[in-house]
Design a protein around this motif. Structure first.
Motif, PDB file in Angstrom:
ATOM      1  N   ASP A 283     -49.788  26.933  70.184  1.00  0.00           N
ATOM      2  CA  ASP A 283     -49.225  28.143  69.573  1.00  0.00           C
ATOM      3  C   ASP A 283     -50.151  28.596  68.453  1.00  0.00           C
ATOM      4  OD1 ASP A 283     -47.623  30.196  68.755  1.00  0.00           O
ATOM      5  OD2 ASP A 283     -46.018  28.947  67.934  1.00  0.00           O
ATOM      6  N   PRO A 284     -51.328  29.171  68.788  1.00  0.00           N
ATOM      7  CA  PRO A 284     -52.305  29.543  67.762  1.00  0.00           C
ATOM      8  C   PRO A 284     -51.835  30.704  66.888  1.00  0.00           C
ATOM      9  CG  PRO A 284     -53.010  30.316  69.924  1.00  0.00           C
ATOM     10  CD  PRO A 284     -51.799  29.462  70.156  1.00  0.00           C
ATOM     11  N   VAL A 285     -52.001  30.540  65.577  1.00  0.00           N
ATOM     12  CA  VAL A 285     -51.646  31.601  64.622  1.00  0.00           C
ATOM     13  C   VAL A 285     -52.808  31.766  63.649  1.00  0.00           C
ATOM     14  CG1 VAL A 285     -49.150  31.293  64.771  1.00  0.00           C
ATOM     15  CG2 VAL A 285     -50.439  29.934  63.126  1.00  0.00           C
ATOM     16  N   THR A 286     -52.997  32.988  63.192  1.00  0.00           N
ATOM     17  CA  THR A 286     -54.108  33.294  62.298  1.00  0.00           C
ATOM     18  C   THR A 286     -53.589  33.569  60.889  1.00  0.00           C
ATOM     19  OG1 THR A 286     -55.342  34.259  64.145  1.00  0.00           O
ATOM     20  CG2 THR A 286     -56.088  34.813  61.910  1.00  0.00           C
ATOM     21  N   LEU A 287     -54.265  32.973  59.892  1.00  0.00           N
ATOM     22  CA  LEU A 287     -53.894  33.185  58.488  1.00  0.00           C
ATOM     23  C   LEU A 287     -54.667  34.369  57.900  1.00  0.00           C
ATOM     24  CD1 LEU A 287     -53.794  29.521  57.104  1.00  0.00           C
ATOM     25  CD2 LEU A 287     -51.980  30.835  58.198  1.00  0.00           C
ATOM     26  N   SER A 288     -54.340  34.693  56.650  1.00  0.00           N
ATOM     27  CA  SER A 288     -55.004  35.823  55.988  1.00  0.00           C
ATOM     28  C   SER A 288     -56.494  35.550  55.779  1.00  0.00           C
ATOM     29  CB  SER A 288     -54.333  36.089  54.636  1.00  0.00           C
ATOM     30  OG  SER A 288     -54.401  34.934  53.798  1.00  0.00           O
ATOM     31  N   SER A 289     -56.910  34.285  55.862  1.00  0.00           N
ATOM     32  CA  SER A 289     -58.331  33.938  55.719  1.00  0.00           C
ATOM     33  C   SER A 289     -59.116  34.236  56.988  1.00  0.00           C
ATOM     34  CB  SER A 289     -58.465  32.454  55.377  1.00  0.00           C
ATOM     35  OG  SER A 289     -57.936  31.658  56.422  1.00  0.00           O
ATOM     36  N   GLY A 290     -58.407  34.548  58.086  1.00  0.00           N
ATOM     37  CA  GLY A 290     -59.062  34.852  59.347  1.00  0.00           C
ATOM     38  C   GLY A 290     -59.254  33.639  60.244  1.00  0.00           C
ATOM     39  N   ILE A 291     -58.850  32.454  59.790  1.00  0.00           N
ATOM     40  CA  ILE A 291     -58.997  31.222  60.577  1.00  0.00           C
ATOM     41  C   ILE A 291     -57.716  30.973  61.372  1.00  0.00           C
ATOM     42  CG2 ILE A 291     -59.552  28.768  60.519  1.00  0.00           C
ATOM     43  CD1 ILE A 291     -61.797  30.562  59.540  1.00  0.00           C
ATOM     44  N   THR A 292     -57.875  30.528  62.607  1.00  0.00           N
ATOM     45  CA  THR A 292     -56.731  30.278  63.484  1.00  0.00           C
ATOM     46  C   THR A 292     -56.437  28.781  63.565  1.00  0.00           C
ATOM     47  OG1 THR A 292     -57.188  32.245  64.811  1.00  0.00           O
ATOM     48  CG2 THR A 292     -55.845  30.517  65.836  1.00  0.00           C
ATOM     49  N   TYR A 293     -55.136  28.464  63.492  1.00  0.00           N
ATOM     50  CA  TYR A 293     -54.665  27.079  63.560  1.00  0.00           C
ATOM     51  C   TYR A 293     -53.498  26.995  64.534  1.00  0.00           C
ATOM     52  CZ  TYR A 293     -57.108  26.792  59.047  1.00  0.00           C
ATOM     53  OH  TYR A 293     -58.038  26.863  58.043  1.00  0.00           O
ATOM     54  N   ASP A 294     -53.157  25.776  64.949  1.00  0.00           N
ATOM     55  CA  ASP A 294     -51.931  25.579  65.712  1.00  0.00           C
ATOM     56  C   ASP A 294     -50.758  25.688  64.741  1.00  0.00           C
ATOM     57  OD1 ASP A 294     -50.697  25.061  68.219  1.00  0.00           O
ATOM     58  OD2 ASP A 294     -50.202  23.046  67.535  1.00  0.00           O
ATOM     59  N   ARG A 295     -49.714  26.396  65.130  1.00  0.00           N
ATOM     60  CA  ARG A 295     -48.615  26.694  64.204  1.00  0.00           C
ATOM     61  C   ARG A 295     -48.026  25.424  63.578  1.00  0.00           C
ATOM     62  NH1 ARG A 295     -45.374  31.153  63.604  1.00  0.00           N
ATOM     63  NH2 ARG A 295     -45.994  32.061  65.600  1.00  0.00           N
ATOM     64  N   GLU A 296     -47.792  24.418  64.397  1.00  0.00           N
ATOM     65  CA  GLU A 296     -47.162  23.192  63.891  1.00  0.00           C
ATOM     66  C   GLU A 296     -48.014  22.542  62.803  1.00  0.00           C
ATOM     67  OE1 GLU A 296     -45.644  18.828  65.580  1.00  0.00           O
ATOM     68  OE2 GLU A 296     -46.180  20.428  66.981  1.00  0.00           O
ATOM     69  N   SER A 297     -49.318  22.513  62.994  1.00  0.00           N
ATOM     70  CA  SER A 297     -50.213  21.867  62.028  1.00  0.00           C
ATOM     71  C   SER A 297     -50.291  22.642  60.720  1.00  0.00           C
ATOM     72  CB  SER A 297     -51.617  21.722  62.635  1.00  0.00           C
ATOM     73  OG  SER A 297     -51.588  20.898  63.779  1.00  0.00           O
ATOM     74  N   ILE A 298     -50.424  23.955  60.797  1.00  0.00           N
ATOM     75  CA  ILE A 298     -50.574  24.734  59.558  1.00  0.00           C
ATOM     76  C   ILE A 298     -49.251  24.803  58.792  1.00  0.00           C
ATOM     77  CG2 ILE A 298     -50.116  27.020  60.542  1.00  0.00           C
ATOM     78  CD1 ILE A 298     -52.712  26.051  57.829  1.00  0.00           C
ATOM     79  N   GLU A 299     -48.131  24.796  59.507  1.00  0.00           N
ATOM     80  CA  GLU A 299     -46.848  24.785  58.804  1.00  0.00           C
ATOM     81  C   GLU A 299     -46.663  23.481  58.034  1.00  0.00           C
ATOM     82  OE1 GLU A 299     -43.708  25.670  61.561  1.00  0.00           O
ATOM     83  OE2 GLU A 299     -43.940  27.841  61.285  1.00  0.00           O
ATOM     84  N   ALA A 300     -47.073  22.363  58.632  1.00  0.00           N
ATOM     85  CA  ALA A 300     -46.996  21.076  57.927  1.00  0.00           C
ATOM     86  C   ALA A 300     -47.902  21.095  56.693  1.00  0.00           C
ATOM     87  CB  ALA A 300     -47.400  19.941  58.869  1.00  0.00           C
TER      88      ALA A 300
ATOM     89  N   THR B  49     -61.759  27.170  54.855  1.00  0.00           N
ATOM     90  CA  THR B  49     -62.554  27.884  53.845  1.00  0.00           C
ATOM     91  C   THR B  49     -62.220  27.470  52.419  1.00  0.00           C
ATOM     92  OG1 THR B  49     -60.939  29.683  53.648  1.00  0.00           O
ATOM     93  CG2 THR B  49     -62.609  29.873  55.397  1.00  0.00           C
ATOM     94  N   ASN B  50     -61.062  26.826  52.252  1.00  0.00           N
ATOM     95  CA  ASN B  50     -60.582  26.383  50.937  1.00  0.00           C
ATOM     96  C   ASN B  50     -60.259  27.542  49.992  1.00  0.00           C
ATOM     97  OD1 ASN B  50     -59.785  24.130  49.448  1.00  0.00           O
ATOM     98  ND2 ASN B  50     -61.636  24.195  48.189  1.00  0.00           N
ATOM     99  N   GLN B  51     -60.202  28.769  50.492  1.00  0.00           N
ATOM    100  CA  GLN B  51     -59.847  29.899  49.639  1.00  0.00           C
ATOM    101  C   GLN B  51     -58.326  30.032  49.556  1.00  0.00           C
ATOM    102  OE1 GLN B  51     -61.771  32.761  52.477  1.00  0.00           O
ATOM    103  NE2 GLN B  51     -59.957  34.006  52.087  1.00  0.00           N
ATOM    104  N   VAL B  52     -57.867  30.523  48.407  1.00  0.00           N
ATOM    105  CA  VAL B  52     -56.427  30.702  48.204  1.00  0.00           C
ATOM    106  C   VAL B  52     -55.930  31.799  49.140  1.00  0.00           C
ATOM    107  CG1 VAL B  52     -54.621  31.321  46.561  1.00  0.00           C
ATOM    108  CG2 VAL B  52     -56.580  29.947  45.809  1.00  0.00           C
ATOM    109  N   LEU B  53     -54.833  31.526  49.824  1.00  0.00           N
ATOM    110  CA  LEU B  53     -54.305  32.486  50.795  1.00  0.00           C
ATOM    111  C   LEU B  53     -53.585  33.628  50.086  1.00  0.00           C
ATOM    112  CD1 LEU B  53     -52.846  29.892  53.341  1.00  0.00           C
ATOM    113  CD2 LEU B  53     -54.927  31.261  53.619  1.00  0.00           C
ATOM    114  N   ARG B  54     -53.961  34.867  50.431  1.00  0.00           N
ATOM    115  CA  ARG B  54     -53.313  36.044  49.843  1.00  0.00           C
ATOM    116  C   ARG B  54     -51.882  36.185  50.345  1.00  0.00           C
ATOM    117  NH1 ARG B  54     -58.021  37.931  51.901  1.00  0.00           N
ATOM    118  NH2 ARG B  54     -56.900  39.170  53.477  1.00  0.00           N
ATOM    119  N   SER B  55     -51.655  35.668  51.556  1.00  0.00           N
ATOM    120  CA  SER B  55     -50.328  35.755  52.185  1.00  0.00           C
ATOM    121  C   SER B  55     -50.113  34.498  53.023  1.00  0.00           C
ATOM    122  CB  SER B  55     -50.246  37.008  53.069  1.00  0.00           C
ATOM    123  OG  SER B  55     -49.089  36.944  53.893  1.00  0.00           O
ATOM    124  N   LEU B  56     -48.871  34.067  53.103  1.00  0.00           N
ATOM    125  CA  LEU B  56     -48.554  32.889  53.918  1.00  0.00           C
ATOM    126  C   LEU B  56     -48.110  33.286  55.324  1.00  0.00           C
ATOM    127  CD1 LEU B  56     -46.641  30.656  51.329  1.00  0.00           C
ATOM    128  CD2 LEU B  56     -49.086  30.697  51.874  1.00  0.00           C
TER     129      LEU B  56
END
Length: 440
Positions: free
Chosen positions: A38-55, A67-74
């Motif tokens: 279930d790939p999802v993309t963050l405001s940084s432009g990087i895509t992760y699996d939803r389960e992993s990024i939510e954890a 990228t280690n940059q602070v996310l503008r939006s979750l």
């Protein structure tokens, strides 16, 4: 990557021949390094699996892992293009045993849950049962789809709104609102246990612990089907375990003792039996002003003999709880009298020492000790019978293995009381002494 059992052998043969399955890097989650479902993309432009990024986010990190940059939006934007590519790749490589990756359900948002709960509150105020049932079914559907949805539903205060609805419709009428009340209760049960640090849970506890709600729960135990009985019993156990005032309020409801006794004497489900024993234990542990009459009533019903049967026939946790209830009933004179007359009391209690759990041993020793402090004629009978079924040796071994301070004192006193009667009366069951080791 998940391999189907049916294709595992075929895949193994292909790999043995030198055919190597390589997963494209863009299909791997940067966190788990597994194939994304279930790939999802963050405001940084990087895509992760939803389960992993939510954890990752729930752990308190608000930066992009790559990228280690602070996310503008979750916000997590589903990457449908990449998901379809992964699905197509999986189909193309099914001969290697790759399972088809299903299209994931879109998780519920906090806004959706809040809107549904606001509508539910409005429907409760007008006692609109049909609309309430529709909304309760929607919440149930969300919860059934994923653990993530359940957390979202609970975090938005669903248990408070559902408990309020339960109390309102229970006050209106058990019979006419039975279906709705069962659905509400079924939803609440997966939101347990109550949290002592949440205002929503505190209010929910008060609503579900009201007299109207408690009477409805007891009515379910008498009149409804297995599912409703089980949900009601779990709710009562949850309430009674949290606050003694709920146990006292439950004790004031007519016929509750008869209902609980019948559920143990005529078992219909192990979960219900164990929960019933727990609720009885909390009722008996209430202040003497409440519990004294309850103990006497349960003894008159014949609960002690039923508990001995449950202790013999049930799995360990249920047996432990039954022994706890038996021990508390031996606090009253009627309980001691009834237990002393039952031929199974000493054999069963002695047998369970060092056999079930540390807590079960504690309850068994405590009950025998209480019976030994009964009237003189019964004391001798209890001590002699306990000797004949091997109590002396078990207590010696218990002291050698180690036990709690209170249990140690009672065991020592019992040994002293039994010592004058030992000659020619002792019996050793060698099975109980095999493979026992010190607890330290």
């Amino acid at each position: 990557m998940v391999f189907s059992w049916k294709r595992k052998r075929a895949a193994h043969e292909k790999l043995k021949k030198g055919e190597e399955l390589v997963i494209p890097n863009q299909f791997l989650c940067p966190i788990s390094l597994d194939l994304m479902k279930d790939p999802v993309t963050l405001s940084s432009g990087i895509t992760y699996d939803r389960e992993s990024i939510e954890a990752w986010l729930e752990g308190g990190s608000f930066t992009c892992p790559v990228t280690n940059q602070v996310l503008r939006s979750l916000d997590q934007i589903p990457n449908h293009t990449l998901r379809r590519m992964i699905q197509d790749w999986g189909v193309a490589n099914r001969n290697y045993g790759v399972e088809r990756i299903p299209t994931p359900r879109v998780p519920v948002s906090g806004i959706q849950v809040s809107e549904a709960l606001l509508s539910l509150e409005d429907s409760v105020k007008s006692l609109n049962g049909l609309r309430c049932l529709e909304l309760v079914h929607k919440i149930k559907k969300w919860g059934s789809e994923s653990e993530r949805n359940r957390r979202c539903v609970v975090a938005n205060g669903a248990i408070r709104v559902l408990a309020t609805a339960f109390e309102a419709f229970a006050r209106d009428s058990f019979e006419s609102n039975a279906t709705l009340l069962e659905e509400i209760l079924s939803n609440m049960n997966w939101m347990f246990p109550f949290s002592q640090h949440s205002l929503d849970h505190t209010e929910a506890q008060a609503r579900l612990g009201s007299q109207d709600s408690l009477r409805c729960l007891v009515w379910f135990l008498k009149c409804r089907d297995l599912s409703a009985k089980q949900d009601s019993m779990i709710a009562l156990k949850e309430l009674a375990s949290l606050d003694q005032k709920h146990a006292e309020a439950l004790a004031a409801i007519e016929e509750v003792n008869e209902v609980l006794f019948r559920l143990i004497k005529e078992p219909i489900c192990p979960t219900i039996t164990k929960a019933s024993l727990m609720v009885i234990f909390y009722l008996l542990s209430s202040p003497p002003s409440t519990s004294t009459n309850i103990k006497s009533e349960f003894v008159r019903m014949g609960l002690l003999s039923v508990l001995l049967e449950v202790t013999v026939d049930s799995e360990k946790s249920t047996s432990e709880t039954a022994l706890g209830v038996f021990d508390v009933l031996c606090d009253c004179e009627e309980g001691k009298e009834e237990a002393s007359r039952n031929a199974l009391t000493c054999p069963v209690l002695v047998k369970k020492i060092l056999r079930v759990s540390e807590m079960a041993t504690q309850f068994s020793v405590s009950a025998i000790w209480k019976l030994s402090k009964h009237e003189k004629e019964h004391e001798v009978n209890v001590l002699v019978e306990a000797l004949q079924v091997g109590l002396f040796q078990k207590l010696v071994l218990l002291l050698q293995l180690g036990c709690g301070g209170e249990t140690k004192e009672k065991a020592t006193e019992l040994l002293k009381l039994m010592n004058p009667y030992r000659a020619g009366l002792e019996c050793i069951d060698s099975v109980d002494f095999k493979n026992l080791k010190r607890s330290f």
